[in-house]
Design an enzyme around this catalytic site. Structure first.
Site, PDB file in Angstrom:
ATOM      1  N   CYS A 161      27.465  38.982  93.779  1.00 23.89           N
ATOM      2  CA  CYS A 161      28.286  37.870  93.250  1.00 23.89           C
ATOM      3  C   CYS A 161      27.746  38.281  91.250  1.00 23.89           C
ATOM      4  O   CYS A 161      27.914  37.232  90.902  1.00 23.89           O
ATOM      5  CB  CYS A 161      28.821  36.571  93.777  1.00 23.89           C
ATOM      6  SG  CYS A 161      27.095  35.703  93.706  1.00 23.89           S
TER       7      CYS A 161
ATOM      8  N   HIS B 133      27.288  34.939  71.872  1.00 28.92           N
ATOM      9  CA  HIS B 133      28.422  34.936  71.831  1.00 28.92           C
ATOM     10  C   HIS B 133      29.594  36.208  71.375  1.00 28.92           C
ATOM     11  O   HIS B 133      30.741  36.375  72.285  1.00 28.92           O
ATOM     12  CB  HIS B 133      29.046  34.258  70.588  1.00 28.92           C
ATOM     13  CG  HIS B 133      28.988  32.794  70.702  1.00 28.92           C
ATOM     14  ND1 HIS B 133      28.380  31.869  70.255  1.00 28.92           N
ATOM     15  CD2 HIS B 133      29.812  32.329  71.733  1.00 28.92           C
ATOM     16  CE1 HIS B 133      29.168  30.658  70.308  1.00 28.92           C
ATOM     17  NE2 HIS B 133      29.769  30.286  71.306  1.00 28.92           N
TER      18      HIS B 133
HETATM   19  C1  PEP Z   1      22.607  36.105  89.857  1.00 26.94           C
HETATM   20  O1  PEP Z   1      21.702  36.080  90.546  1.00 26.94           O
HETATM   21  O2  PEP Z   1      22.905  37.490  90.700  1.00 26.94           O
HETATM   22  C2  PEP Z   1      24.174  35.028  90.387  1.00 26.94           C
HETATM   23  C3  PEP Z   1      25.065  35.246  90.978  1.00 26.94           C
HETATM   24  O3  PEP Z   1      23.466  33.747  89.678  1.00 26.94           O
HETATM   25  P1  PEP Z   1      23.269  33.151  88.079  1.00 26.94           P
HETATM   26  O4  PEP Z   1      23.789  34.582  87.487  1.00 26.94           O
HETATM   27  O5  PEP Z   1      24.584  32.381  87.549  1.00 26.94           O
HETATM   28  O6  PEP Z   1      21.932  33.039  88.009  1.00 26.94           O
END
Ligand code: PEP
Ligand code: MG
Length: 565
Positions: A494, A192
């Protein structure tokens, strides 16, 4: 200049960038907890329960009042904390303990202890809520004893707030003109403290470890939220310059406008990671050009049964509507491990991070996946997306070429653009076999780092390993990009790596064409990319990949910047 003899640098996990210099203050100590209680006579027990109820109600009301006085995440967090104080299960456990003859204080400790054990056993996101449980326990105990409520110290000038861990109730009402930076000994990047610090935009470091305790109240400290360091013994003049530079950089970021490109015009699409329609709406107010990762599993963490295709479509449509004419990448359910989706996760696994998660669930239950793909296609149609605005869908945790081919087939049957996340090292190494089946890939650096380094991404002790600057991870990204060049497959990133401005430059140099992260990090990345040309990105990529470790990679790229200025 730093006084080397007296200078101490404590290192933690960087959460929010920004440099600040001010005296340190520690959060008021928590009440000492009773370790036993003498059994109360039976006739006193109802009174003791009443004492608890009055105290707990008072704490809940205070939290609710504070929740009403703020907005956004802060209000949600305070409301959720008040909800924990009112939680029937927790109150029942306290009642049971007072009925057994314990004092109200001890009953609160006992009851909360059993919940803490339960949450810790569940692990992942649940374990990070343990701080919230301890917080309500301490507030109610202080109330029972008539002691001041534990929490933020009083301060009337700029200070840096140090704490073991901050409770959500404290961080939610933080006045950032006084508390200019936050540093916690414990916590993780998804605790948090980290969530609220990001919302408030206040420089923040978590997981600084026990060395933080060596910094005493009143010591002037230089906090570098981007580097994750707290330093004592810094010359005030030098500190002043660093703070001024940091504030100037923040101004530049504020005024940056997309679309993103390097100063010689090399385009890099900057996208946002979201978990629902509200987050997508917020992202649309930033410079993000679209959505690079819609984490669909986060919409259903509390759904006990699988929502119908129509109900799912309603949820997805809200995200499409926030970006009606732009790229939206939907990720199919990444259930399992630290994201238990009740209707999709397996009951028990000894090693869930390496277990049946992500696309692997669909191998055992293909209809779960095909119904979700139907819902995505339906939502896309209802939102008026067509061939000009294709809907991109990707699967998490793809490990083999066969999985990529199978998933892509299911997507294309529904007119969806098919992709896969590259987050298992095997997928990166086998890119030449996977990519020909796919329209795009997106590298999930959070998991790719976890699995490459064999280090739990939620462990604060292993943060030095779960660092996306690890050259081993960069080499897997480079390999993927090299293959993608030959197959002309767009490669995005991502994971959280895409939010780190210097790393964004490295990723661009490696050949990544889109970066997706929390929407409030987009401008910082865009402003930074605008200051370099593609040759600098290529040199940065080379320097980072050839480094011997994560810190060395960071330093090598910083050295390139220093040489430039
Ligand atoms: C990752 O693993 O980098 C990703 C974007 O997915 P998550 O963080 O949701 O596992
Ligand atoms: Mg992942």
């Amino acid at each position: 200049m730093t006084d080397a003899a007296q200078s101490v640098t404590v290192k933690g996990t960087a959460v929010v960038d920004g440099v600040r210099f001010a005296p340190a203050v520690w959060v008021a100590p928590r009440p000492t907890l009773p370790t036993s209680s003498t059994p109360l006579p039976e006739d006193k027990r109802p009174e003791e329960l009443e004492r608890f109820t009055v105290a707990a109600d008072a704490v809940a009301v205070r939290l609710e009042e504070r929740s009403a006085a703020v907005t956004g995440n802060a209000a949600e967090v305070l409301k959720a904390t008040a909800g924990m104080v009112r939680d029937r299960g927790w109150r029942k456990a306290v009642r049971k303990a007072t009925n057994a003859g314990h004092t109200a204080e001890f009953a609160v400790v006992e009851a909360t202890g059993s919940f803490i054990a339960m949450f810790e056993k569940a692990g992942g996101l649940m374990a990070e809520r343990v701080t919230d449980l301890r917080d309500i326990r301490d507030r109610v105990i202080a109330e029972l004893r008539g002691e001041p409520e534990p929490g933020l110290p009083q301060a009337d000038r700029e200070v840096v707030l140090l704490a073991d861990d901050l409770s959500p109730a404290d961080t939610a009402v933080l006045d950032t003109s006084i508390f200019t930076a936050l540093v916690t000994r414990l916590g993780g990047p998804t605790s948090h403290t980290a969530i609220i610090a990001r919302q408030l935009g206040v420089p923040c470091i978590v997981a600084a470890g026990s060395q933080l305790e060596t910094i005493s109240e009143g010591t002037a400290v230089l906090v570098d939220g981007g580097a994750g360091t707290v330093t004592t013994g810094v010359d005030p003049e030098q500190a002043g310059r660093l703070v001024a530079d940091s504030r100037a950089k923040a101004e530049k970021i504020k005024s940056w406008r997309g679309p993103s490109q390097t100063k010689d015009g090399h385009r890099v699409q900057l996208l946002a990671n979201v978990q629902d329609g509200n987050a997508a709406k917020k992202a649309a107010e930033t410079q993000a050009e679209g959505i690079g990762l819609f984490r669909t599993e986060l919409c259903f963490l509390s759904a006990t049964s699988e929502p119908s295709v129509e109900n799912q479509a309603e949820v997805y449509q809200k995200v499409f509507e926030a970006f009606p004419d732009s790229k939206v990448v939907v990720r199919t359910l990444d259930a399992g491990s630290d994201k238990p989706v009740p209707f999709a996760s397996l009951a028990h696994e000894d090693n869930p991070a390496l277990g049946v998660r992500g696309l692997r669930i669909a191998r055992q239950n293909e209809e779960l996946l095909t119904r979700q793909l139907d819902a995505i296609a339906l939502a896309s149609k209802q939102a008026g997306r067509g061939p000009d605005v294709p809907t991109w869908v990707m699967a998490p945790m793809v490990a083999t070429a066969y999985e990529a081919q199978w998933f892509a087939g299911l997507c294309r049957e529904r007119g969806l653009t098919a992709g896969a996340m590259i987050e298992v090292p095997a997928a990166a190494l086998m890119a030449d076999h996977l990519l020909p089946h796919l329209d795009f890939v997106s590298i999930g650096t959070n998991d790719l780092t976890q699995y490459t380094m064999a280090a739990d991404r939620l462990s604060p002790e292993l943060a030095y390993l779960t660092d996306p600057w690890q050259p081993a991870v960069l080499r897997l990204i480079q390999h993927t990009c090299e293959v993608a060049k030959t197959t002309q497959t767009p490669v995005g990133v991502c994971g959280e790596a895409a939010a780190d401005p210097n790393l964004a430059i490295v990723l661009t140099g490696l050949g990544v064409s889109s970066l997706s992260a929390a929407s409030n990090s987009v401008a910082a990345v865009g402003a930074h990319l605008a200051e370099v040309d593609i040759n600098f990105c290529l040199a940065a990529a080379d320097a980072a990949m050839c480094a011997s470790g994560a810190q060395e990679a960071r330093a090598a790229v910083q050295a390139l910047f220093d040489a430039q200025s």
